[in-house]
Scaffold this motif. Structure first.
Motif, PDB file in Angstrom:
ATOM      1  N   ALA A  81      -7.756   4.294   0.113  1.00  0.00           N
ATOM      2  CA  ALA A  81      -7.762   3.412  -1.500  1.00  0.00           C
ATOM      3  C   ALA A  81      -7.596   2.273  -0.444  1.00  0.00           C
ATOM      4  N   ILE A  82      -6.838   2.168   0.705  1.00  0.00           N
ATOM      5  CA  ILE A  82      -6.509   1.165   1.380  1.00  0.00           C
ATOM      6  C   ILE A  82      -8.186  -0.043   1.823  1.00  0.00           C
TER       7      ILE A  82
ATOM      8  N   LYS B 233      -0.346   6.910   8.239  1.00  0.00           N
ATOM      9  CA  LYS B 233      -1.492   5.971   7.683  1.00  0.00           C
ATOM     10  C   LYS B 233      -1.948   5.124   8.600  1.00  0.00           C
TER      11      LYS B 233
ATOM     12  N   THR C 130       3.004   4.395  -0.499  1.00  0.00           N
ATOM     13  CA  THR C 130       2.608   5.554  -1.624  1.00  0.00           C
ATOM     14  C   THR C 130       0.579   6.350  -2.063  1.00  0.00           C
ATOM     15  N   HIS C 131       0.219   4.913  -1.152  1.00  0.00           N
ATOM     16  CA  HIS C 131      -1.271   4.740  -1.969  1.00  0.00           C
ATOM     17  C   HIS C 131      -1.828   5.476  -0.351  1.00  0.00           C
TER      18      HIS C 131
ATOM     19  N   ARG D 271       0.758   3.137  -9.121  1.00  0.00           N
ATOM     20  CA  ARG D 271       1.207   3.971  -8.251  1.00  0.00           C
ATOM     21  C   ARG D 271       1.379   5.540  -8.845  1.00  0.00           C
TER      22      ARG D 271
ATOM     23  N   PHE E  83      -3.527  -2.119  -6.336  1.00  0.00           N
ATOM     24  CA  PHE E  83      -4.434  -0.778  -6.425  1.00  0.00           C
ATOM     25  C   PHE E  83      -3.998  -0.536  -7.574  1.00  0.00           C
TER      26      PHE E  83
ATOM     27  N   SER F 248       0.627  -2.973  -7.369  1.00  0.00           N
ATOM     28  CA  SER F 248       0.243  -2.163  -8.656  1.00  0.00           C
ATOM     29  C   SER F 248      -1.049  -3.741  -8.821  1.00  0.00           C
TER      30      SER F 248
ATOM     31  N   SER G   3       0.718  -1.386  -0.054  1.00  0.00           N
ATOM     32  CA  SER G   3       0.719  -0.100   0.174  1.00  0.00           C
ATOM     33  C   SER G   3       0.558   1.356   0.368  1.00  0.00           C
TER      34      SER G   3
ATOM     35  N   GLU H 130       4.285  -1.450   3.775  1.00  0.00           N
ATOM     36  CA  GLU H 130       5.247   0.306   3.444  1.00  0.00           C
ATOM     37  C   GLU H 130       6.185  -0.062   3.377  1.00  0.00           C
TER      38      GLU H 130
END
Length: 219
Positions: free
Chosen positions: A41-42, A64, A36-37, A218, A215, A212, A34, A55
């Protein structure tokens, strides 16, 4: 495709790859990378049942995850990026697993932090499996000595981790990491990403790190 559908698809691909290797999908941990998200989004993946997340940076994880963990206290955080020794205490406070232990100074810093905090995140030793100068990881020849230091410091060693060279067939590198783990009495293999996790599963991965494919690209 919705986040839940992407997650189901990845889990099905893991199960399919495990079959010819006569492995149980339950023995393979999917780490949703996760980095940069944003939290938004998580959250859908957490809601769909995913519990292990990766991370790269301690600071980003600190921003986060405390709030996410309040809502999902059983979520598990894996730090998968290069870790500076001066961030060891923060990493130990935050992470359930640290995947990039690669040098004696970091072993010492993590051991000191674990003793001080009474927390013992699982540790994977990162091997520079392709001998690439630009990548982190312990040189293959230095692995026995580093593992001896980690054991002497009572780090909870879970296994080995690698990032094969980009743009070439990953299978020989995964097979080599599996052999190194066997030779050194370690069960865990953190290997395989969005492009090659099925190959990693067939060659013994216990943890695959998929970003990717779950998610999207990026930013």
């Amino acid at each position: 495709m919705s986040p839940a559908a992407r997650l189901a698809s990845i889990n099905e691909r893991i199960a399919r790859a495990a079959r010819p290797a006569r492995r149980s999908p339950a023995d393979i941990t999917l780490i949703a990378v996760s980095k940069t998200h944003p939290a938004e989004a998580i959250t859908p993946l957490l809601a769909a049942g995913q519990r292990d997340f990766g991370e790269n940076r301690v600071q980003e994880a600190q921003a986060k995850w405390p709030a996410l963990r309040e809502a999902w206290p059983d979520a598990r955080l894996h730090l998968i990026g290069q870790l500076q020794s001066n961030k060891a205490a923060e990493a130990v406070a935050l992470a359930d697993a640290i995947h990039a232990v690669d040098r004696p100074s970091l072993v010492a810093a993590l051991a000191k932090a674990m003793d001080a905090q009474g927390r013992r995140p699982a540790c994977f030793v990162q091997v520079n499996i392709g001998a690439e100068p630009q990548k982190g990881g312990c040189a293959i020849d230095d692995l026995p000595a580093l593992l001896a230091e980690a054991r002497a410091a009572d780090l909870p060693l879970a296994g080995l981790m690698c990032l094969p060279p980009a743009g070439v067939e990953a299978a020989p590198y995964f097979a080599l990491l599996a052999k190194l783990a066997r030779d050194n009495g370690l069960a865990g293999l953190s290997m395989g990403m969005s492009d090659d996790f099925e190959t990693a599963v067939m060659l013994g991965a216990t943890h695959v790190r998929v970003g990717s494919a779950l998610f999207g690209a990026r930013a």
